[in-house]
Motif scaffolding. Structure first.
Motif, PDB file in Angstrom:
ATOM      1  N   ASN A 341       0.808  -1.216   0.000  1.00  0.00           N
ATOM      2  CA  ASN A 341       0.000   0.000   0.000  1.00  0.00           C
ATOM      3  C   ASN A 341       0.843   1.269   0.000  1.00  0.00           C
ATOM      4  N   SER A 342       2.135   1.140   0.334  1.00  0.00           N
ATOM      5  CA  SER A 342       3.011   2.307   0.306  1.00  0.00           C
ATOM      6  C   SER A 342       3.538   2.605  -1.094  1.00  0.00           C
ATOM      7  N   ILE A 343       3.323   1.685  -2.034  1.00  0.00           N
ATOM      8  CA  ILE A 343       3.839   1.852  -3.387  1.00  0.00           C
ATOM      9  C   ILE A 343       2.882   2.732  -4.191  1.00  0.00           C
ATOM     10  N   SER A 344       3.410   3.743  -4.848  1.00  0.00           N
ATOM     11  CA  SER A 344       2.602   4.643  -5.670  1.00  0.00           C
ATOM     12  C   SER A 344       1.952   3.897  -6.819  1.00  0.00           C
ATOM     13  N   ASP A 345       0.768   4.331  -7.199  1.00  0.00           N
ATOM     14  CA  ASP A 345       0.075   3.719  -8.334  1.00  0.00           C
ATOM     15  C   ASP A 345       0.806   3.949  -9.646  1.00  0.00           C
ATOM     16  N   THR A 346       1.695   4.937  -9.677  1.00  0.00           N
ATOM     17  CA  THR A 346       2.454   5.209 -10.904  1.00  0.00           C
ATOM     18  C   THR A 346       3.773   4.461 -10.950  1.00  0.00           C
ATOM     19  N   ASP A 347       4.058   3.670  -9.940  1.00  0.00           N
ATOM     20  CA  ASP A 347       5.286   2.864  -9.875  1.00  0.00           C
ATOM     21  C   ASP A 347       5.026   1.533 -10.586  1.00  0.00           C
ATOM     22  N   VAL A 348       5.832   1.223 -11.619  1.00  0.00           N
ATOM     23  CA  VAL A 348       5.595  -0.015 -12.384  1.00  0.00           C
ATOM     24  C   VAL A 348       5.723  -1.253 -11.515  1.00  0.00           C
ATOM     25  N   ARG A 349       6.453  -1.147 -10.404  1.00  0.00           N
ATOM     26  CA  ARG A 349       6.647  -2.316  -9.543  1.00  0.00           C
ATOM     27  C   ARG A 349       5.390  -2.707  -8.788  1.00  0.00           C
ATOM     28  N   LYS A 350       4.417  -1.821  -8.712  1.00  0.00           N
ATOM     29  CA  LYS A 350       3.197  -2.207  -7.994  1.00  0.00           C
ATOM     30  C   LYS A 350       2.543  -3.414  -8.661  1.00  0.00           C
ATOM     31  N   GLY A 351       2.779  -3.552  -9.961  1.00  0.00           N
ATOM     32  CA  GLY A 351       2.243  -4.700 -10.686  1.00  0.00           C
ATOM     33  C   GLY A 351       3.051  -5.969 -10.507  1.00  0.00           C
ATOM     34  N   PHE A 429      17.280   7.599  -9.607  1.00  0.00           N
ATOM     35  CA  PHE A 429      17.094   6.185  -9.924  1.00  0.00           C
ATOM     36  C   PHE A 429      15.613   5.829  -9.996  1.00  0.00           C
ATOM     37  N   VAL A 430      14.844   6.156  -8.949  1.00  0.00           N
ATOM     38  CA  VAL A 430      13.445   5.732  -8.907  1.00  0.00           C
ATOM     39  C   VAL A 430      12.637   6.428 -10.000  1.00  0.00           C
ATOM     40  N   SER A 431      12.835   7.720 -10.194  1.00  0.00           N
ATOM     41  CA  SER A 431      12.044   8.449 -11.183  1.00  0.00           C
ATOM     42  C   SER A 431      12.389   8.047 -12.611  1.00  0.00           C
ATOM     43  N   THR A 432      13.631   7.641 -12.845  1.00  0.00           N
ATOM     44  CA  THR A 432      14.045   7.236 -14.198  1.00  0.00           C
ATOM     45  C   THR A 432      13.583   5.832 -14.543  1.00  0.00           C
ATOM     46  N   TYR A 433      13.691   4.915 -13.591  1.00  0.00           N
ATOM     47  CA  TYR A 433      13.504   3.502 -13.909  1.00  0.00           C
ATOM     48  C   TYR A 433      12.233   2.865 -13.350  1.00  0.00           C
ATOM     49  N   ARG A 434      11.583   3.498 -12.368  1.00  0.00           N
ATOM     50  CA  ARG A 434      10.480   2.810 -11.714  1.00  0.00           C
ATOM     51  C   ARG A 434       9.197   3.635 -11.615  1.00  0.00           C
ATOM     52  N   ASP A 435       9.296   4.902 -11.308  1.00  0.00           N
ATOM     53  CA  ASP A 435       8.102   5.715 -11.083  1.00  0.00           C
ATOM     54  C   ASP A 435       8.357   7.132 -11.587  1.00  0.00           C
TER      55      ASP A 435
END
Length: 533
Positions: A341-351, A429-435
């Protein structure tokens, strides 16, 4: 045979080194010098190569401890067993303790009983790696200038460093503040014969870390020289310069040597050909093939390996959601609900996990139907694809990641922040590759470290690293609100609790003349469940 008793009882290990031990003596009992042994290796390079290959074969074994345990165990398959046990000890790999779940003892910490199968497997597997590494290190002159010998020696030293780094974190608390406390016995190529007769006491944390740093630093120098001489690794199962730097980055991070950790992570990124997966690559099941572009180091599994032909005695059988195996019957592995639930909906890792409705946006129609057909609970992992991406595949030949380049960025981010360097590496790192919408504004070192910890929990979930973060950061094992299905598994174990340390197996205490019951980590009662949140 004392110390080596526990290791040599592993039948596969004895088999692997039948052809190597004869280098130690000449007829009539004359000792062979290191130089003579190295010359023998150089005259018979296939012998040295076989010794190195034996190290990495040790990572992937079918029930190597069956003889020592007196039983066949379906969670006994080499180093991935260590990954499985430690992840189950933690807070983020959630599973149901039922008749098909082979990590139940690690979920409830009965694995800390020093007669447990897990205690024996953990100890044997890591010391078996040390034994095989010592057999490679011993015959080679430390000052060799032959590039091939330098490469082989580096493999042995790096593998030994890796093994002791695991051990020291499992059997004692973090380096800072615990340097003088007992860790584990040190067995090297130089003292193994004496230790076999007289035993070996527990070395201090400081002594073990000194050995680790000496070994991995020597390996780095040797790999640099070997590379200059034209010798490089054949594939990603072996150490190369980038992986060696990556391992030393882990060690320095754990020792809170921030400058050194950042420098090593930076060197690892520069030396490796691996690059992070991006937003359009991380949004699908993967993590099954060592050829994936973000893998630096891993265990290569072949379809003909016994762990594969067994069908279910392998890591992905227990971890996988799409393939055939124990996960289908045990209910699979879920992520900690609060972490999800802490993972943003725009983070590809949530899937990488299904949501509260059992759905993941990362899945194709066929993949989602497969998950639905197995009836998994919400938050089930869909991070690890089945072998060759074939749904319900019964050939469990997935390769297993041991180091990915993304980890190096997170080590660099934490170490820089703790050294006063701010949050730019983390945010980039996170904004470039994940969210793409990620932001983190704090410049406070402790807050950045906590955020990196959260990012590591997400990024490295299920890869056998989370327990070591709990230990190095002195975190509690707080499972409240995590969605653990068994009320009996909901714990809040405080940081520093003796229960968090593994105990030296009883058989080792008996076999090692330099150890007695009082030398072991204290026996602690199993934890008492607490009310969930």
């Amino acid at each position: 045979m004392k110390i080596k008793y526990l290791i040599i009882t592993i039948a596969s290990l004895a088999f692997l080194f039948t052809g190597c031990n004869d280098l130690d003596t000449l007829p009539l009992g004359n000792d062979v010098t290191s130089k003579q042994k190295e010359e023998t290796y150089m005259l018979n390079p296939e012998r040295a190569e076989a010794g190195v290959n034996a190290i990495f074969a040790q990572f992937n074994q079918y029930m190597p401890n069956a003889t020592a345990l007196g039983a066949s165990r379906h969670n006994d398959f080499g180093y991935p067993s260590v990954m499985l046990f430690t992840d189950a000890n933690g807070i983020d790999v959630v599973s149901d303790d039922n008749g098909y779940n082979w990590t139940g003892n690690s979920l409830d910490f009965t694995d800390r009983v020093y007669t447990s199968n897990e205690a024996q497997i953990m100890w044997n597997n890591l010391y078996a790696l040390i034994y095989t590494a010592n057999n490679v290190i011993g015959p080679i002159d430390a000052d060799t200038d032959d590039p091939q010998s330098q490469y082989y020696l580096a493999q042995g030293l790096a593998a030994r460093a890796f093994s002791y780094f695991n051990l020291v974190q499992l059997y004692q608390f973090n380096y800072v503040g615990n340097q003088s406390k007992p860790a584990v016995p040190i067995i090297t190529d130089e003292n193994s014969d004496v230790a076999a007769l007289e035993g070996a006491p527990r070395a201090t944390v400081e002594e073990v870390y000194t050995l680790i740093l000496n070994d991995i630093s020597s390996a780095i120098g040797l790999l640099e020289s070997a590379q200059e001489g034209g010798v490089t690794r054949a594939d990603k199962r072996y150490f190369d310069l980038a992986v060696a730097y990556g391992l030393r980055a882990r060690v320095n991070l754990t020792m809170q040597k921030w400058t050194e950790a950042a420098a090593d992570a930076t060197k690892a990124i520069a030396e490796t050909s691996a690059v992070p997966t991006g937003l359009t690559e991380a949004n699908k099941p993967a993590f099954m093939d060592i050829s994936e572009k973000n893998w630096m180091w891993g265990i290569i599994i072949s379809e003909t390996d016994r762990v594969v032909t067994s069908g279910i005695v392998n890591w992905i059988s227990h971890m996988g959601s799409f393939n055939y195996g124990y996960a289908n019957f045990s209910g699979g592995k879920q992520i900690n609900k609060a972490l999800y639930n802490s993972i943003s909906d725009t983070d590809v890792r949530k899937g990488w996990w299904t949501d509260a409705d059992g759905v993941s946006a990362n899945l194709t129609k066929e993949q989602q139907e497969t998950i639905d057909s197995y009836g998994y609970d919400p938050y089930t992992q869909v991070k690890f694809a089945p072998y060759q991406n074939v749904m319900k595949n019964s050939t469990n030949a997935n390769d297993i990641p041991l180091m990915r380049v993304e980890e190096m960025y997170l080590i660099k981010a934490e170490a820089e922040a703790m050294n006063g360097g701010g949050n730019s590496t983390l945010v980039d790192f996170v904004s470039t590759y994940r969210d793409p919408d990620y932001s983190f504004s704090s410049t406070d070192a402790a807050e950045i470290q906590e955020e990196v910890f959260r990012q590591r929990r997400i990024e490295l979930w299920g890869e056998g690293l989370s327990w070591f973060d709990i230990m190095r950061l002195n975190k509690p094992v707080d499972r409240r609100g995590g969605g653990f299905p068994n009320a009996t598994m909901v714990f809040n174990i405080p940081a520093g609790d003796p229960l968090l340390l593994w105990r030296i197996p009883q058989k080792e205490i008996i076999a090692n003349p330099a150890l007695n019951e009082e030398d072991n980590n204290p026996s602690a009662p199993t934890p008492t469940p607490v009310a969930d949140i």
